[in-house]
Each structure stands twice: as structure tokens, then as C-alpha cells.
Design a protein around this motif. Sequence first.
Motif, PDB file in Angstrom:
ATOM      1  N   SER A  49      67.086 -30.637  92.821  1.00  0.00           N
ATOM      2  CA  SER A  49      66.173 -31.540  92.140  1.00  0.00           C
ATOM      3  C   SER A  49      65.974 -32.881  92.849  1.00  0.00           C
ATOM      4  N   SER A  53      62.332 -34.114  93.761  1.00  0.00           N
ATOM      5  CA  SER A  53      61.864 -35.369  93.175  1.00  0.00           C
ATOM      6  C   SER A  53      61.365 -36.346  94.227  1.00  0.00           C
ATOM      7  N   GLU A  59      57.619 -27.877  95.513  1.00  0.00           N
ATOM      8  CA  GLU A  59      57.835 -26.752  94.604  1.00  0.00           C
ATOM      9  C   GLU A  59      57.301 -25.447  95.201  1.00  0.00           C
ATOM     10  N   GLU A  81      62.010 -22.047  85.717  1.00  0.00           N
ATOM     11  CA  GLU A  81      62.596 -23.385  85.641  1.00  0.00           C
ATOM     12  C   GLU A  81      61.892 -24.360  86.583  1.00  0.00           C
ATOM     13  N   VAL A  82      61.479 -23.900  87.743  1.00  0.00           N
ATOM     14  CA  VAL A  82      60.725 -24.762  88.661  1.00  0.00           C
ATOM     15  C   VAL A  82      59.394 -25.144  88.015  1.00  0.00           C
ATOM     16  N   TRP A  84      58.700 -25.193  84.742  1.00  0.00           N
ATOM     17  CA  TRP A  84      58.966 -26.095  83.617  1.00  0.00           C
ATOM     18  C   TRP A  84      59.212 -27.506  84.114  1.00  0.00           C
ATOM     19  N   ARG A  85      59.933 -27.638  85.209  1.00  0.00           N
ATOM     20  CA  ARG A  85      60.199 -28.952  85.785  1.00  0.00           C
ATOM     21  C   ARG A  85      58.886 -29.637  86.152  1.00  0.00           C
ATOM     22  N   SER A  86      58.012 -28.914  86.796  1.00  0.00           N
ATOM     23  CA  SER A  86      56.714 -29.475  87.188  1.00  0.00           C
ATOM     24  C   SER A  86      55.872 -29.837  85.971  1.00  0.00           C
ATOM     25  N   LYS A  89      57.345 -32.972  84.259  1.00  0.00           N
ATOM     26  CA  LYS A  89      57.119 -34.161  85.086  1.00  0.00           C
ATOM     27  C   LYS A  89      55.706 -34.676  84.848  1.00  0.00           C
TER      28      LYS A  89
END
Length: 95
Positions: A49, A53, A59, A81-82, A84-86, A89
Motif C-alpha cells: 500500500s 499510495s 494498480e 481488494e485492490v 476496493w482500495r481504489s 480512495k
Amino acid sequence: MTTSNMPRPSRQAALSALEQYLPNAGRAYAKSRNFDYGPDRRDNVSVLSPYVSHRLLLEAELLERVLGRHSFGEAQKFIEEVYWRSYFKGWLEQH
């Protein structure tokens, strides 16, 4: 790897961390990602991460490398999960 022994952030460190983690990005990730084994045993999660970040890893690049090593079915949870992170954000940037 704990934060005290994290390598200095660089593109090379990011690629090295990704390469080291790739074998675990498939079924092993899905099976063990919800467990906390303490700060000295983080091999069940990517710990990528900070590199993502700070845009040292993108990604799309991360997913391309994972899918080059694992089938979609094996890596599905990691891929989710990648994404969801995007998503979050972007959501946080808007709210």
C-alpha cells in the motif's frame, strides 16, 4: 516486515516488494488475509500500500503482475481488494 525495517521508498524497492509478494497473491492471500500474526510476520498481506499510495506502483501494474502469476480465480480476492482500495480512495477524495 515492520515499518522500522522498511526499505527506503523507491521504484526499485516497490518492484522488489512486489516480486517478493507475488507467490502469495493467490489462494494464500484469500485464505490468510484476515489474520494478524504481528508486526514481524506480515507475509499474509502484501504490504504494498505505501508504494501504491505514493504511485511507485500503479494498480494496473500490480494487477497485471498478479494475473501473470495466478489465474483470476486464484487471485480474485486480492484483485477485489485492490479495486476496493481504489474505489474508497476516490470516494474519500470527493467527500
